[in-house]
Motif scaffolding. Structure first.
Motif, PDB file in Angstrom:
ATOM      1  N   THR A 107       0.824  -1.215   0.000  1.00 44.54           N
ATOM      2  CA  THR A 107       0.000   0.000   0.000  1.00 44.54           C
ATOM      3  C   THR A 107       0.854   1.260   0.000  1.00 44.54           C
ATOM      4  OG1 THR A 107      -0.104   0.129   2.423  1.00 44.54           O
ATOM      5  CG2 THR A 107      -1.774  -1.211   1.309  1.00 44.54           C
ATOM      6  N   ARG A 108       2.088   1.164   0.508  1.00 45.38           N
ATOM      7  CA  ARG A 108       3.011   2.299   0.616  1.00 45.38           C
ATOM      8  C   ARG A 108       2.363   3.460   1.374  1.00 45.38           C
ATOM      9  NH1 ARG A 108       3.042   1.184  -4.741  1.00 45.38           N
ATOM     10  NH2 ARG A 108       2.622   3.322  -5.423  1.00 45.38           N
ATOM     11  N   GLY A 109       1.600   3.088   2.430  1.00 46.11           N
ATOM     12  CA  GLY A 109       0.999   4.081   3.303  1.00 46.11           C
ATOM     13  C   GLY A 109      -0.342   4.618   2.855  1.00 46.11           C
ATOM     14  N   ALA A 110      -0.791   4.263   1.653  1.00 48.08           N
ATOM     15  CA  ALA A 110      -2.099   4.730   1.189  1.00 48.08           C
ATOM     16  C   ALA A 110      -3.205   4.067   2.013  1.00 48.08           C
ATOM     17  CB  ALA A 110      -2.280   4.410  -0.294  1.00 48.08           C
ATOM     18  N   PRO A 111      -4.280   4.780   2.327  1.00 47.68           N
ATOM     19  CA  PRO A 111      -5.355   4.192   3.138  1.00 47.68           C
ATOM     20  C   PRO A 111      -6.089   3.099   2.367  1.00 47.68           C
ATOM     21  CG  PRO A 111      -5.989   6.358   2.320  1.00 47.68           C
ATOM     22  CD  PRO A 111      -4.544   6.192   1.977  1.00 47.68           C
ATOM     23  N   VAL A 112      -6.587   2.112   3.116  1.00 45.59           N
ATOM     24  CA  VAL A 112      -7.390   1.064   2.511  1.00 45.59           C
ATOM     25  C   VAL A 112      -8.862   1.300   2.847  1.00 45.59           C
ATOM     26  CG1 VAL A 112      -5.547  -0.642   2.534  1.00 45.59           C
ATOM     27  CG2 VAL A 112      -7.074  -0.480   4.500  1.00 45.59           C
ATOM     28  N   ARG A 113      -9.722   0.854   1.963  1.00 47.29           N
ATOM     29  CA  ARG A 113     -11.164   1.056   2.124  1.00 47.29           C
ATOM     30  C   ARG A 113     -11.881  -0.148   1.534  1.00 47.29           C
ATOM     31  NH1 ARG A 113     -12.687   5.233  -2.832  1.00 47.29           N
ATOM     32  NH2 ARG A 113     -11.985   3.861  -4.504  1.00 47.29           N
ATOM     33  N   PRO A 345       9.085   6.955   7.540  1.00 44.54           N
ATOM     34  CA  PRO A 345       8.705   7.637   6.291  1.00 44.54           C
ATOM     35  C   PRO A 345       9.770   7.478   5.210  1.00 44.54           C
ATOM     36  CG  PRO A 345       8.297   9.046   8.194  1.00 44.54           C
ATOM     37  CD  PRO A 345       9.075   7.868   8.700  1.00 44.54           C
ATOM     38  N   ARG A 346      11.024   7.360   5.603  1.00 44.08           N
ATOM     39  CA  ARG A 346      12.101   7.205   4.625  1.00 44.08           C
ATOM     40  C   ARG A 346      11.933   5.912   3.835  1.00 44.08           C
ATOM     41  NH1 ARG A 346      18.562   7.912   6.091  1.00 44.08           N
ATOM     42  NH2 ARG A 346      19.349   7.761   3.931  1.00 44.08           N
ATOM     43  N   TYR A 347      11.540   4.847   4.510  1.00 42.84           N
ATOM     44  CA  TYR A 347      11.318   3.557   3.834  1.00 42.84           C
ATOM     45  C   TYR A 347      10.112   3.644   2.897  1.00 42.84           C
ATOM     46  CZ  TYR A 347      10.046  -1.399   3.357  1.00 42.84           C
ATOM     47  OH  TYR A 347       9.711  -2.644   2.869  1.00 42.84           O
ATOM     48  N   THR A 348       9.049   4.307   3.361  1.00 49.63           N
ATOM     49  CA  THR A 348       7.878   4.473   2.496  1.00 49.63           C
ATOM     50  C   THR A 348       8.230   5.242   1.233  1.00 49.63           C
ATOM     51  OG1 THR A 348       6.439   4.466   4.449  1.00 49.63           O
ATOM     52  CG2 THR A 348       5.497   5.325   2.408  1.00 49.63           C
ATOM     53  N   ALA A 349       9.032   6.282   1.387  1.00 44.85           N
ATOM     54  CA  ALA A 349       9.468   7.057   0.221  1.00 44.85           C
ATOM     55  C   ALA A 349      10.302   6.198  -0.720  1.00 44.85           C
ATOM     56  CB  ALA A 349      10.266   8.279   0.672  1.00 44.85           C
ATOM     57  N   LEU A 351       9.974   2.945  -1.127  1.00 40.67           N
ATOM     58  CA  LEU A 351       9.019   2.070  -1.818  1.00 40.67           C
ATOM     59  C   LEU A 351       8.345   2.784  -2.978  1.00 40.67           C
ATOM     60  CD1 LEU A 351       7.344   0.305   1.248  1.00 40.67           C
ATOM     61  CD2 LEU A 351       8.919  -0.741  -0.392  1.00 40.67           C
ATOM     62  N   ASP A 352       8.002   4.054  -2.772  1.00 44.66           N
ATOM     63  CA  ASP A 352       7.403   4.843  -3.864  1.00 44.66           C
ATOM     64  C   ASP A 352       8.380   4.972  -5.036  1.00 44.66           C
ATOM     65  OD1 ASP A 352       4.898   5.341  -2.743  1.00 44.66           O
ATOM     66  OD2 ASP A 352       5.584   7.128  -1.683  1.00 44.66           O
ATOM     67  N   ARG A 353       9.647   5.231  -4.725  1.00 47.53           N
ATOM     68  CA  ARG A 353      10.653   5.364  -5.787  1.00 47.53           C
ATOM     69  C   ARG A 353      10.846   4.043  -6.526  1.00 47.53           C
ATOM     70  NH1 ARG A 353      15.753   9.019  -3.585  1.00 47.53           N
ATOM     71  NH2 ARG A 353      14.723  11.042  -3.767  1.00 47.53           N
ATOM     72  N   LEU A 354      10.844   2.943  -5.791  1.00 51.39           N
ATOM     73  CA  LEU A 354      11.012   1.642  -6.434  1.00 51.39           C
ATOM     74  C   LEU A 354       9.814   1.303  -7.311  1.00 51.39           C
ATOM     75  CD1 LEU A 354      12.564  -0.431  -3.503  1.00 51.39           C
ATOM     76  CD2 LEU A 354      13.735   0.476  -5.520  1.00 51.39           C
ATOM     77  N   SER A 355       8.615   1.659  -6.864  1.00 45.59           N
ATOM     78  CA  SER A 355       7.427   1.436  -7.686  1.00 45.59           C
ATOM     79  C   SER A 355       7.511   2.208  -8.992  1.00 45.59           C
ATOM     80  CB  SER A 355       6.173   1.847  -6.900  1.00 45.59           C
ATOM     81  OG  SER A 355       5.010   1.707  -7.689  1.00 45.59           O
ATOM     82  N   GLU A 356       7.974   3.440  -8.912  1.00 39.63           N
ATOM     83  CA  GLU A 356       8.145   4.257 -10.115  1.00 39.63           C
ATOM     84  C   GLU A 356       9.242   3.680 -11.009  1.00 39.63           C
ATOM     85  OE1 GLU A 356       7.596   7.397 -12.809  1.00 39.63           O
ATOM     86  OE2 GLU A 356       6.356   6.691 -11.139  1.00 39.63           O
ATOM     87  N   LEU A 357      10.316   3.193 -10.390  1.00 34.78           N
ATOM     88  CA  LEU A 357      11.420   2.612 -11.159  1.00 34.78           C
ATOM     89  C   LEU A 357      10.962   1.372 -11.915  1.00 34.78           C
ATOM     90  CD1 LEU A 357      14.513   2.733 -11.700  1.00 34.78           C
ATOM     91  CD2 LEU A 357      14.797   1.213  -9.744  1.00 34.78           C
ATOM     92  N   ALA A 358      10.141   0.543 -11.263  1.00 28.73           N
ATOM     93  CA  ALA A 358       9.637  -0.659 -11.920  1.00 28.73           C
ATOM     94  C   ALA A 358       8.681  -0.321 -13.062  1.00 28.73           C
ATOM     95  CB  ALA A 358       8.932  -1.556 -10.899  1.00 28.73           C
TER      96      ALA A 358
END
Length: 508
Positions: A107-113, A345-349, A351-358
């Motif tokens: 989820t990289r910190g995004a809320p779930v619903r 927060p550094r780890y979450t950031a 994960l966001d960068r890795l998602s963009e890289l992929a």
């Protein structure tokens, strides 16, 4: 407290759940087996995900289910083949904090619903052996799915699940499938109820990714993109295991970090450094945060094994107790450091960068070229770096300076090995051979480094024992053994290094 189990099952497209005339005699899948009717269950599950369905896209599901014998929160995470890990938590109104943590890498910190409600009328039959022992569970499901997002619809279908009993033989599933295929019953097209529900109630929700027009099939960039995605997926998948303290998970996650860092460094001619260098730096930080826990695991196993292997008459004083007390304190500190990093927060950031890289790897012009030229050139450069470090290490006399130089050569060997692994699908046997020979260099130099580190730990344990009025004899004995072992590894280095040089010549 959440509990975990391994689930191995296959899904099939059932013609109907209320008329089972089509159902073949599945008892023939195992000698002496029979089917036992367990009745009807009504299950009601609400599935949770982020607005852009990050869990579903990552092959994970999070649901709150009532009805049946296992009502509660269920998190399912992918494993190899037909298996998944299912983590169960008690029934509460909101998502349990432990499960929120276990989905964080996806989820990289995004809320779930709530996204889908799935109600199932389930007819259950157990496949049992001649003694009544469970072999598998057969479920015939009538399913109704209702979208919980704006503009969604509903869908109805029937399906069948065959779930292997705990500790069962996976070959049984092959036998069941063979019988089903003869009756014309095939695998379900969707891997899960959620995937089918999303596809049928919310068209386009799990649509295909946009084609990558900048990636040339068979090019160096295409091979590197696939490698990066594989390692990013491994890192994301390992996050829940690390959080739960699964054996070897910290080591494997750290290796994924290093493989990613290595690829981003070794193939800089293919990737835009303005994008990848900051990611490399953050991967180095994460590997550094994971390192103490992994190092403590290795050191603890080595010290406990050393004490166990000594004759009883050579273990003087409360050696086992002191070792245990030291280990518990060190593990608590290193475990806390690991979890703090994963919750930061550094780890979450990252994960966001890795998602963009992929999703959009920053490929340079050379990425369009054939891998035989681009990737070989990168491997030759990495070999040159290793060669310089190894020559320096082997040219020094035994002692602290040489120990440090061997450790630096070991790091270079890892980078070359990981670069060779990334190139193996493209280059084949030469890259595989080089990787194997360099792995031997890494293994021997790593064993030498472990010996050096263990000597330091033993010295500190001996000092503490002496200060407490205990005998330090056993600690000194173990220290001497480690010195001998490290020296033997030093003697092996020139030979394994020479063999790696021969593998290097096959690249050109």
């Amino acid at each position: 407290m959440a509990q975990s189990k391994r689930e191995t099952e296959r899904k099939y497209a059932a013609p109907a759940a209320d008329d089972i005339a089509w159902l073949p005699d599945l008892a023939r899948a195992h000698p002496g087996a029979s089917l036992v009717d367990r009745g009807i269950q009504d299950l009601d599950a609400v599935y949770y995900d982020t607005a852009d369905l990050r869990l579903a896209r990552g092959a994970a599901t999070l649901r709150r289910r009532t009805g049946g014998a296992d009502a509660g929160w269920h998190l399912k995470l992918p494993l190899a083949g037909d298996s998944r890990e299912e983590v169960q938590a008690p029934l509460t109104d909101d998502v349990p904090d432990e499960l929120r943590a276990l989905v964080h890498s996806r989820t990289r910190g995004a809320p779930v619903r709530p996204v889908v409600r799935i109600r199932t009328t389930r007819s259950v039959r157990d496949l049992v052996d001649a003694r009544g022992g469970a072999l598998a569970e057969l479920s015939l499901d009538t399913v109704r799915a209702d979208s919980l997002v704006e503009g969604g619809g509903h869908a109805v279908w029937t399906e069948m699940e065959v779930e292997l009993a705990e500790g069962g033989d996976p070959a049984l599933l092959d036998g069941v499938e063979k019988i089903l295929r003869k009756r014309g019953v095939g695998r379900a097209q969707s891997p899960s109820k959620l995937a089918r529900a999303l596809t049928e109630t919310t068209p386009g929700a799990l649509g295909a990714e946009e084609p990558e027009t900048d990636v040339v099939p068979g090019s160096a960039g295409a091979y590197l993109r696939d490698h990066l995605r594989e390692q990013i997926r491994a890192l994301v998948d390992l996050d829940p295991a690390v959080r739960r303290g699964a054996p070897d998970s910290v080591h494997r996650m750290r290796v994924a970090c290093r493989r990613l860092r290595g690829a981003l460094r070794s193939y800089r001619s293919v990737l835009d450094r303005d994008v990848t260098d900051p990611v490399r730096g953050e991967l180095r930080w994460l590997a550094g945060e994971l390192g103490p826990e992994r190092d403590q695991e290795v050191l603890s196993e080595r010290l406990h094994a050393g004490v166990r292997e000594l004759p009883a008459e050579l273990v003087l004083g409360p050696v086992a107790a002191r070792l245990q007390t030291w280990d518990v304190a060190e593990r608590a500190a290193t475990r806390g450091r690991t979890l703090a990093a994963l919750d930061s927060p550094r780890y979450t950031a990252l994960l966001d960068r890795l998602s963009e890289l992929a999703a959009r790897p920053p490929l340079r012009a050379k990425a369009r070229r054939r891998p035989e030229k681009v990737m070989v050139k990168s491997l030759v450069k990495e070999y040159g770096r290793l060669e310089r470090r190894m020559d320096r290490a082997l040219g020094l006399p035994p002692g602290p300076d040489r120990n440090a130089a061997v450790h630096q050569a070991r790091k270079a060997a890892k980078r070359l090995r990981y670069a060779a692994e990334a190139a193996r699908p493209a280059l084949g046997r030469p890259a595989r051979r080089l990787g194997k020979r360099v792995k031997a260099v890494q293994r021997v130099s790593g064993a030498h480094h472990d010996g050096v580190v263990t000597q330091d730990a033993l010295r500190r344990l001996a000092v503490a024992a002496h200060a407490a009025g205990e005998s330090s004899f056993t600690w000194g004995l173990l220290h001497g053994q480690e010195r001998v072992t490290a020296a033997l590894r030093e003697e092996q280095l020139p030979e394994v290094w020479e063999r790696a040089g021969k593998a290097r010549s096959s690249l050109a």
